[in-house]
Design a protein around this motif. Structure first.
Motif, short mmCIF file in Angstrom:
data_model
loop_
_atom_site.label_atom_id
_atom_site.label_comp_id
_atom_site.label_asym_id
_atom_site.label_seq_id
_atom_site.Cartn_x
_atom_site.Cartn_y
_atom_site.Cartn_z
N GLY A 89 36.01 -28.83 13.45
CA GLY A 89 34.98 -27.46 12.76
C GLY A 89 34.92 -27.02 11.14
O GLY A 89 33.79 -26.33 11.28
N LEU A 90 36.36 -26.82 10.72
CA LEU A 90 36.19 -26.66 9.27
C LEU A 90 35.78 -27.76 8.74
O LEU A 90 34.36 -26.79 7.75
N ARG A 91 36.30 -28.79 8.33
CA ARG A 91 34.93 -29.90 8.24
C ARG A 91 34.20 -30.33 8.59
O ARG A 91 33.27 -29.51 7.14
N ALA A 92 33.33 -29.82 9.47
CA ALA A 92 31.89 -29.76 9.33
C ALA A 92 31.23 -29.01 8.82
O ALA A 92 29.65 -29.04 8.68
N ASN A 93 32.08 -27.52 8.50
CA ASN A 93 31.11 -26.27 7.54
C ASN A 93 31.79 -26.15 6.44
O ASN A 93 31.30 -25.46 5.45
N GLY A 94 31.96 -27.33 5.77
CA GLY A 94 32.37 -27.25 4.20
C GLY A 94 33.48 -26.45 3.52
O GLY A 94 34.35 -26.31 2.24
N LEU A 95 34.91 -26.26 4.86
CA LEU A 95 35.78 -25.14 4.44
C LEU A 95 36.91 -26.73 4.47
O LEU A 95 37.02 -27.41 5.75
N PRO A 96 37.80 -25.79 3.70
CA PRO A 96 38.83 -27.22 3.46
C PRO A 96 40.12 -27.00 5.37
O PRO A 96 40.15 -25.92 5.65
N GLU A 97 40.30 -27.89 5.42
CA GLU A 97 40.78 -28.43 6.84
C GLU A 97 41.99 -26.89 6.61
O GLU A 97 42.71 -26.95 7.76
N THR A 98 43.06 -27.53 5.76
CA THR A 98 43.71 -26.95 5.31
C THR A 98 44.27 -24.76 5.28
O THR A 98 45.42 -24.97 5.72
N ALA A 99 43.29 -24.84 5.78
CA ALA A 99 42.57 -23.01 6.18
C ALA A 99 43.39 -23.21 7.12
O ALA A 99 43.84 -21.91 7.91
N VAL A 100 43.34 -23.78 8.05
CA VAL A 100 44.86 -23.81 8.64
C VAL A 100 46.03 -25.16 9.11
O VAL A 100 45.54 -26.31 8.90
N CYS A 101 47.00 -24.74 9.13
CA CYS A 101 47.97 -25.17 9.19
C CYS A 101 49.14 -25.19 10.08
O CYS A 101 49.23 -24.08 10.77
N LEU A 102 49.51 -26.63 10.50
CA LEU A 102 50.60 -26.66 11.52
C LEU A 102 51.71 -26.71 10.57
O LEU A 102 52.17 -27.99 10.20
N ILE A 103 52.68 -25.67 11.07
CA ILE A 103 54.43 -26.11 10.43
C ILE A 103 54.38 -27.25 11.07
O ILE A 103 54.55 -27.27 12.52
N GLU A 104 54.82 -28.50 10.38
CA GLU A 104 56.04 -29.31 11.25
C GLU A 104 57.47 -29.69 11.61
O GLU A 104 58.74 -30.43 12.93
N ASP A 105 58.32 -28.95 11.42
CA ASP A 105 59.33 -28.52 10.95
C ASP A 105 59.95 -27.93 12.42
O ASP A 105 59.25 -26.80 12.01
N THR A 106 60.09 -27.82 13.43
CA THR A 106 60.37 -26.54 14.13
C THR A 106 61.71 -26.31 14.44
O THR A 106 62.11 -25.08 15.29
N THR A 107 62.59 -26.58 13.46
CA THR A 107 63.60 -26.04 12.86
C THR A 107 63.84 -24.43 12.90
O THR A 107 62.92 -24.82 11.88
N HIS A 108 65.25 -23.81 12.94
CA HIS A 108 65.20 -22.55 11.85
C HIS A 108 64.71 -22.87 10.45
O HIS A 108 63.86 -21.30 9.99
N ALA A 109 64.82 -23.86 9.64
CA ALA A 109 64.76 -24.29 8.77
C ALA A 109 63.39 -23.95 8.00
O ALA A 109 62.91 -22.73 6.62
N SER A 110 62.63 -23.98 8.76
CA SER A 110 60.51 -23.27 8.52
C SER A 110 60.24 -22.11 8.69
O SER A 110 59.81 -21.40 8.38
N ALA A 111 60.92 -21.40 10.21
CA ALA A 111 60.84 -20.42 9.65
C ALA A 111 61.78 -19.14 8.59
O ALA A 111 60.90 -18.83 8.07
N ASN A 112 62.95 -19.66 8.62
CA ASN A 112 63.32 -19.03 7.42
C ASN A 112 62.62 -19.83 5.40
O ASN A 112 62.29 -18.52 4.77
N ALA A 113 61.96 -20.81 5.23
CA ALA A 113 61.41 -21.09 4.09
C ALA A 113 60.30 -20.10 4.51
O ALA A 113 59.42 -19.43 3.08
#
Lengths: 420, 420
Positions: free
Chosen positions: B164-188
């Motif tokens: 839906g983002l791409r089809a309307n000219g918005l960057p898809e990286t406007a919605v990102c999902l963190i891939e690392d689900t360990t504590h490290a990413s929460a701390n980051a």
């Protein structure tokens, strides 16, 4: 008292201040102002200040010494500042929005005091009375933590201010001064979860960074201003010279002074020589301090000045120094500002409305100006009547923090038996 | 992508989202909703969810498993949620106040997106689409970091939303999902100064405490609710029974459910037996889950129940359990709440206006109710249309965080050559 005892005392004073009515708080403020002007307290404050000055002499710069010095006139100005705050509208209890729901619930979003506000500052004694007045007016208790060199003065001032509180039935612990002036007390305030509802550091970049890094209590990042002015190709160049001279040189030591000037390449060869003339020889001829220009390569090819070093576009000079850079487009100006600004105040000088609109939308700073000086970022100039500092963060308050920004809100909901 | 790469990608998407117009963002939201309902993406999301469910089975409770489970109906409900957000008024660019100064400056305090909002949450897949929709609607990019057990589902959802983002000219990286689900990413995320403009933890008390303790980026404390209802001596007791049953038992697992009931001693011997009957035998007779009462000594002398242990007045039960205490005055009730509340929602049931006024003024919580259930603390119930969570802090937003609370503001100032 130990810092912990002071934290407890201020927290204890919170309900009495928060629940006091507007008239009581205003009377207390007028009492605080009157107390400052009473001959015996003026003598005591001046005597304490003389001790501070004697101890500081030779250990801090003349500029700092001047900031520290009190005179009867300066104490009267402090009292006037308190009276001005008393005369402002009460920010507490204001209904910010009111919603009536179909089920009959009436929801009022209502301004309430934060609770206990802690302010860490340096050597200007007037901050002691200003901060105390703003806190009391907004229904907050406050904990003041000043620099070592100003402590005796601040203590004499707080002792005096408390007379105004007591005489109006408010607890004197609504205004507390931390006795320990070492780093330990600053750290204690930053981590006083459950005691300090809002921490406002007012001071140099080091203090503010330490607070942002270490604070576990809610904290407002204030002050640092690397402010930019972009002179677009359609700028009114006569006005641009006036604005830039004002923004840079009217008071270079303040956070809303300009530090960087970006000039569109299409007018650089015409405009930069006029700018160099205005900030250099013209000022010298009038007996004014000239402005040193730190020039990027393209500007240096057009006018005389110091070649800019690698840090000159990331420095809050707070001095008669201006970094100058030539850019090829407004987009380049916006990108430079995004990379180098501290988010305080930036201006575009242009006669192209579309450029003004894009600049104000794209530049992510607390105050974005079109065709005027950055020096207006100030609570008084914005019509807020006063300010506790300039926030450069985006959470809660941004720009000048007036009485409204020293408040939180709560929702008060009236029903008649509604369930969900 | 590494967490650092995701931080950079989201920051890179920030200007495009912030500067997009309202129509583009709404079209993107409708596109996101349509994409969710397309048969091929529904299949992909259900397949990913089946993998999550299979991996989680036996490792998390049945309640958690049910929260994790997706069905075509639940996905359609997610799409409807996005369409509802699209239909709300645009919060960006709203002029919150406008000041004309005597010198001709026009100062507009204007709502602007925060920038990048990071949300740390647990296992409910619908949070993925809700949070993304609220972020995009308010002109923000977002970084989502879900619990390990929900990651495959969240990844399939985000992959779909990005269409839906791409089809309307918005960057898809406007919605990102963190891939690392360990504590490290929460701390980051907690320490991503310069990348994350606002961090919202949505989850258990441990997560929220970790964020408050460790976050160096602006953070909103959400959720924990030890909510009190005080039954004053003049309360309408029939309504009180309805309200308490609703606040406690209509949905005990949510943060706005009542955990503690304070009863005025003047009516305790009359009211408490009725309360015990209503929450116990009456519910059992209707086939409803009864409420266990944890009683202080005075309540235990009047009705049957479990004696309250030392922690029962400081526990968010999130269950069919209610702590009950008898107090001798409204002041005692207010003091008990000040000592034990988490600042979420409290109510007074009374027919004495002066008591209602003092209670709403003195109780320092996000929502303070008179004669209705605490269950109304909710973005939808408050008429905000939606919410990202309930803030229990006093800085920035308090109570339900709607689209307005996902925005900051800046001052835009137009002049014609003004200097100071």
């Amino acid at each position: 008292m130990t810092t912990q005892e002071i934290l407890e005392a201020a927290r204890g004073a919170k309900p009495a201040v928060a629940l006091s009515d507007s008239g009581t708080r205003d009377s207390a403020l007028l009492g605080m102002a009157d107390a400052l002007c009473a001959p015996e307290s003026m003598d005591a404050i001046l005597a304490a200040n003389a001790e501070d000055m004697a101890a500081a002499k030779g250990r801090i710069s003349d500029v700092m010494l001047d900031r520290l010095a009190l005179t009867p006139q300066r104490i009267e100005a402090m009292a006037k500042g308190i009276r001005d705050v008393a005369a402002l509208p009460d920010p507490v209890g204001r209904v910010l929005s009111r919603i009536e729901r179909p089920n009959g619930l009436v929801i009022e979003k209502t301004a309430v005091p934060m609770g206990v506000i802690a302010i860490i500052y340096e050597s200007r004694p007037n901050v002691t009375s200003d901060a105390a007045a703003l806190a009391i007016k907004s229904g907050n208790a406050c904990i003041l933590r000043c620099g070592k060199e100003a402590w005796r003065s601040a203590n004499a001032i707080v002792t005096t201010l408390r007379q105004g509180l007591r005489a109006n039935g408010l607890p004197e612990t609504a205004v507390c001064l931390i006795e320990d002036t070492t780093h330990a007390s600053a750290n204690a305030l930053m981590t006083a979860v459950g005691y300090v509802d809002l921490l406002i550091p007012r001071g140099g970049a080091g203090l503010i960074r330490a607070c942002v890094e270490n604070a576990k209590v809610p904290c407002i990042q204030t002050g640092t201003g690397i402010c930019h002015i972009f002179v677009d190709d359609t700028a009114d160049q006569t006005k641009a010279l006036d604005i830039i001279e004002n923004a840079k040189a009217s008071r270079p030591s303040v956070c809303n002074a300009e530090e960087v000037c970006l000039v569109h390449s299409a007018i650089a060869s015409e405009f930069l020589p006029k700018l160099a003339q205005r900030l250099g020889p013209d000022r010298t001829a009038k007996g004014l301090h000239p402005v040193e220009l730190r020039l990027d390569e393209r500007a240096a090819a057009l006018i005389p000045g110091t070649p800019a070093g690698p840090k000159d576009f990331d420095t809050e000079f707070l001095d008669y120094i201006l970094a100058v850079k030539v850019v090829d487009s407004m987009e380049e100006a916006i990108a430079h500002i995004a990379a180098h600004s501290t988010g305080h105040s930036e201006a575009i000088l242009t006669r192209t409305d579309a450029h003004a609109a894009l600049f104000t939308a794209a530049v992510d700073s607390a105050a974005v100006y079109v065709n005027c000086s950055t020096r207006f970022t100030d609570g008084g100039e914005f019509g807020l009547g006063c300010e506790m500092g300039i926030s450069t963060q985006k959470l809660h308050a941004r720009g000048p923090m007036g009485l409204g920004e020293l408040c939180s809100y709560k929702y008060i909901i009236h029903g008649n038996g509604q369930t969900r």
